[in-house]
Design a protein around this motif. Structure first.
Motif, PDB file in Angstrom:
ATOM      1  N   ARG A 111      -6.655 -33.917 -34.215  1.00  0.00           N
ATOM      2  CA  ARG A 111      -5.936 -34.886 -35.048  1.00  0.00           C
ATOM      3  C   ARG A 111      -5.106 -34.216 -36.151  1.00  0.00           C
ATOM      4  O   ARG A 111      -3.962 -34.600 -36.407  1.00  0.00           O
ATOM      5  CB  ARG A 111      -6.922 -35.869 -35.678  1.00  0.00           C
ATOM      6  CG  ARG A 111      -6.272 -36.906 -36.575  1.00  0.00           C
ATOM      7  CD  ARG A 111      -7.324 -37.807 -37.210  1.00  0.00           C
ATOM      8  NE  ARG A 111      -7.995 -38.623 -36.226  1.00  0.00           N
ATOM      9  CZ  ARG A 111      -7.551 -39.814 -35.830  1.00  0.00           C
ATOM     10  NH1 ARG A 111      -6.433 -40.298 -36.335  1.00  0.00           N
ATOM     11  NH2 ARG A 111      -8.220 -40.517 -34.945  1.00  0.00           N
ATOM     12  N   ALA A 112      -5.647 -33.190 -36.794  1.00  0.00           N
ATOM     13  CA  ALA A 112      -4.978 -32.579 -37.947  1.00  0.00           C
ATOM     14  C   ALA A 112      -3.666 -31.899 -37.577  1.00  0.00           C
ATOM     15  O   ALA A 112      -2.744 -31.831 -38.388  1.00  0.00           O
ATOM     16  CB  ALA A 112      -5.912 -31.578 -38.621  1.00  0.00           C
ATOM     17  N   GLU A 113      -3.545 -31.376 -36.350  1.00  0.00           N
ATOM     18  CA  GLU A 113      -2.330 -30.658 -35.958  1.00  0.00           C
ATOM     19  C   GLU A 113      -1.618 -31.317 -34.784  1.00  0.00           C
ATOM     20  O   GLU A 113      -0.746 -30.717 -34.156  1.00  0.00           O
ATOM     21  CB  GLU A 113      -2.678 -29.210 -35.600  1.00  0.00           C
ATOM     22  CG  GLU A 113      -3.829 -29.064 -34.626  1.00  0.00           C
ATOM     23  CD  GLU A 113      -4.161 -27.611 -34.331  1.00  0.00           C
ATOM     24  OE1 GLU A 113      -3.302 -26.742 -34.597  1.00  0.00           O
ATOM     25  OE2 GLU A 113      -5.262 -27.345 -33.828  1.00  0.00           O
ATOM     26  N   ASP A 114      -1.939 -32.541 -34.518  1.00  0.00           N
ATOM     27  CA  ASP A 114      -1.397 -33.286 -33.383  1.00  0.00           C
ATOM     28  C   ASP A 114       0.100 -33.557 -33.573  1.00  0.00           C
ATOM     29  O   ASP A 114       0.494 -34.214 -34.532  1.00  0.00           O
ATOM     30  CB  ASP A 114      -2.177 -34.604 -33.278  1.00  0.00           C
ATOM     31  CG  ASP A 114      -1.730 -35.467 -32.122  1.00  0.00           C
ATOM     32  OD1 ASP A 114      -0.826 -35.050 -31.383  1.00  0.00           O
ATOM     33  OD2 ASP A 114      -2.294 -36.557 -31.968  1.00  0.00           O
ATOM     34  N   PRO A 115       0.972 -33.083 -32.654  1.00  0.00           N
ATOM     35  CA  PRO A 115       2.410 -33.310 -32.804  1.00  0.00           C
ATOM     36  C   PRO A 115       2.891 -34.618 -32.175  1.00  0.00           C
ATOM     37  O   PRO A 115       4.046 -35.002 -32.343  1.00  0.00           O
ATOM     38  CB  PRO A 115       3.021 -32.119 -32.057  1.00  0.00           C
ATOM     39  CG  PRO A 115       2.052 -31.883 -30.941  1.00  0.00           C
ATOM     40  CD  PRO A 115       0.682 -32.194 -31.512  1.00  0.00           C
ATOM     41  N   PHE A 116       2.021 -35.284 -31.423  1.00  0.00           N
ATOM     42  CA  PHE A 116       2.416 -36.496 -30.721  1.00  0.00           C
ATOM     43  C   PHE A 116       2.090 -37.742 -31.549  1.00  0.00           C
ATOM     44  O   PHE A 116       1.379 -37.681 -32.553  1.00  0.00           O
ATOM     45  CB  PHE A 116       1.694 -36.603 -29.376  1.00  0.00           C
ATOM     46  CG  PHE A 116       2.052 -35.520 -28.393  1.00  0.00           C
ATOM     47  CD1 PHE A 116       3.354 -35.082 -28.250  1.00  0.00           C
ATOM     48  CD2 PHE A 116       1.074 -34.946 -27.599  1.00  0.00           C
ATOM     49  CE1 PHE A 116       3.688 -34.093 -27.345  1.00  0.00           C
ATOM     50  CE2 PHE A 116       1.388 -33.957 -26.681  1.00  0.00           C
ATOM     51  CZ  PHE A 116       2.699 -33.528 -26.560  1.00  0.00           C
ATOM     52  N   LEU A 117       2.584 -38.873 -31.079  1.00  0.00           N
ATOM     53  CA  LEU A 117       2.157 -40.159 -31.611  1.00  0.00           C
ATOM     54  C   LEU A 117       0.929 -40.588 -30.828  1.00  0.00           C
ATOM     55  O   LEU A 117       0.921 -40.539 -29.596  1.00  0.00           O
ATOM     56  CB  LEU A 117       3.270 -41.202 -31.463  1.00  0.00           C
ATOM     57  CG  LEU A 117       4.577 -40.913 -32.209  1.00  0.00           C
ATOM     58  CD1 LEU A 117       5.599 -41.995 -31.907  1.00  0.00           C
ATOM     59  CD2 LEU A 117       4.332 -40.805 -33.702  1.00  0.00           C
ATOM     60  N   ARG A 118      -0.104 -41.013 -31.518  1.00  0.00           N
ATOM     61  CA  ARG A 118      -1.361 -41.317 -30.837  1.00  0.00           C
ATOM     62  C   ARG A 118      -1.193 -42.415 -29.783  1.00  0.00           C
ATOM     63  O   ARG A 118      -1.913 -42.451 -28.787  1.00  0.00           O
ATOM     64  CB  ARG A 118      -2.419 -41.699 -31.878  1.00  0.00           C
ATOM     65  CG  ARG A 118      -3.855 -41.726 -31.371  1.00  0.00           C
ATOM     66  CD  ARG A 118      -4.252 -40.460 -30.643  1.00  0.00           C
ATOM     67  NE  ARG A 118      -4.202 -39.253 -31.420  1.00  0.00           N
ATOM     68  CZ  ARG A 118      -5.248 -38.680 -31.999  1.00  0.00           C
ATOM     69  NH1 ARG A 118      -6.433 -39.233 -31.904  1.00  0.00           N
ATOM     70  NH2 ARG A 118      -5.109 -37.543 -32.657  1.00  0.00           N
ATOM     71  N   ARG A 119      -0.225 -43.303 -29.978  1.00  0.00           N
ATOM     72  CA  ARG A 119      -0.032 -44.365 -28.987  1.00  0.00           C
ATOM     73  C   ARG A 119       0.517 -43.833 -27.666  1.00  0.00           C
ATOM     74  O   ARG A 119       0.586 -44.563 -26.680  1.00  0.00           O
ATOM     75  CB  ARG A 119       0.886 -45.461 -29.534  1.00  0.00           C
ATOM     76  CG  ARG A 119       2.325 -45.043 -29.794  1.00  0.00           C
ATOM     77  CD  ARG A 119       3.179 -46.261 -30.163  1.00  0.00           C
ATOM     78  NE  ARG A 119       4.571 -45.923 -30.417  1.00  0.00           N
ATOM     79  CZ  ARG A 119       5.075 -45.662 -31.614  1.00  0.00           C
ATOM     80  NH1 ARG A 119       4.284 -45.721 -32.675  1.00  0.00           N
ATOM     81  NH2 ARG A 119       6.352 -45.359 -31.765  1.00  0.00           N
ATOM     82  N   TRP A 120       0.933 -42.554 -27.640  1.00  0.00           N
ATOM     83  CA  TRP A 120       1.386 -41.963 -26.381  1.00  0.00           C
ATOM     84  C   TRP A 120       0.212 -41.642 -25.458  1.00  0.00           C
ATOM     85  O   TRP A 120       0.418 -41.372 -24.276  1.00  0.00           O
ATOM     86  CB  TRP A 120       2.178 -40.689 -26.648  1.00  0.00           C
ATOM     87  CG  TRP A 120       3.502 -40.929 -27.306  1.00  0.00           C
ATOM     88  CD1 TRP A 120       4.095 -42.138 -27.545  1.00  0.00           C
ATOM     89  CD2 TRP A 120       4.399 -39.943 -27.816  1.00  0.00           C
ATOM     90  NE1 TRP A 120       5.301 -41.970 -28.172  1.00  0.00           N
ATOM     91  CE2 TRP A 120       5.521 -40.625 -28.357  1.00  0.00           C
ATOM     92  CE3 TRP A 120       4.375 -38.555 -27.880  1.00  0.00           C
ATOM     93  CZ2 TRP A 120       6.597 -39.962 -28.935  1.00  0.00           C
ATOM     94  CZ3 TRP A 120       5.443 -37.889 -28.464  1.00  0.00           C
ATOM     95  CH2 TRP A 120       6.543 -38.583 -28.984  1.00  0.00           C
TER      96      TRP A 120
END
Length: 284
Positions: A86-95
């Motif tokens: 979560r801390a370094e996630d480059p995407f949108l979570r809804r993807w």
């Protein structure tokens, strides 16, 4: 994982980026103004039972498949992984695919026992992980995933991150827009008998969805299936209903045990092309 294939034609990649930008703008407009749901829909439980009736070997097949240890292990893995990054996630979570769509992918993959699965749209690789888990449980089959890496820092490193190393032997990732990558891939698979299961979760514009469906449906084996996420955004999924499938359903439901975030509403479609002579047999 099998070698990654990637289209590196620069002008074509510019067109991909323009198409992706236009599609995202269309999606943003949809979210801003809202649209009336264009289809009659059913709950996931009802559609799962319809799939059992058409493809399953006996009553109770769906319940057994959705209780398999490998499915439950995959859910735990994906849930923990998405929280970990979560801390370094480059995407949108809804993807990330929702839990109901992921279970549908696993169920269909187990019922159909496919030799070839094709999906468009990867991002984290949530649906990929569930498809590959089912293929591993089947002991056969391969997955071809097509994905256009979004223009975000670190996106390439996180593409397919949810897929465990132990499942990557059956997986080939094709980088590029489905508009360019899907036609030659389908031609190559035609020589091996076509496609058993197709999952759409890429750009949800009407043009892109109808284009993918038009390409895939003729290459789909009898008894094969199409799963399409976010069908409520436009009327594209209705084009498959006009092809007289053996089963055409739209799921509209709400998660009870999400893979990420709070429970969310879900909407996706399932279409099955004809009836198979052989029904599900866990020992075959």
């Amino acid at each position: 994982m099998q070698p990654v294939t990637e289209k590196r034609d620069f002008p074509a990649r510019l067109l991909d980026l323009a198409e992706q930008t236009a599609g995202l703008a269309q999606t943003a407009l949809y979210r801003a103004v809202g649209r009336r749901f264009p289809y009659e829909s059913l709950s996931w439980e009802a559609v799962a039972l319809d799939l059992e009736d058409l493809l399953g070997g006996s009553s109770g097949t769906v319940e057994k498949v959705l209780s398999e240890d490998r499915l439950l292990e995959t859910e735990r893995h994906v849930r923990d992984l998405l929280e970990e990054i979560r801390a370094e996630d480059p995407f949108l979570r809804r993807w990330a695919a929702d839990s109901v769509l992921a279970r549908c992918c696993y169920l269909l993959c187990r019922l159909l026992r496919p030799s070839v699965v094709v999906e468009t749209g990867v991002a984290y690789g949530v649906s990929s992980a569930f498809l590959l888990a089912a293929l591993a449980e089947n002991g056969r089959g391969e997955l071809h995933s097509i994905d256009l890496v979004p223009p975000r820092r670190g996106a390439r490193r996180f593409q397919g991150v949810a897929v465990p190393e132990s499942l990557r032997g059956r997986w080939t990732l094709h980088r590029g827009a489905s508009r360019r990558v899907l036609p030659p891939l389908l031609r190559s698979l035609r020589e091996r008998g076509g496609v058993d299961l197709f999952v759409h979760d890429s750009l949800h514009s009407r043009a892109n969805m109808e284009g993918e469906f038009a390409l895939v449906w003729p290459e789909l084996r009898r008894g094969g299936a199409v799963v399409a996420d976010d069908v409520e955004r436009n009327a594209a999924f209705g084009s498959l209903q006009r092809r007289k499938p053996a089963l055409w359903r739209v799921v509209c439901d709400r998660e009870t045990d999400p893979l990420h975030g709070p429970p969310a509403s879900v909407a996706f479609g399932v279409a099955v092309k004809g009836r198979r002579d052989r029904r599900y047999n866990p020992d075959s």
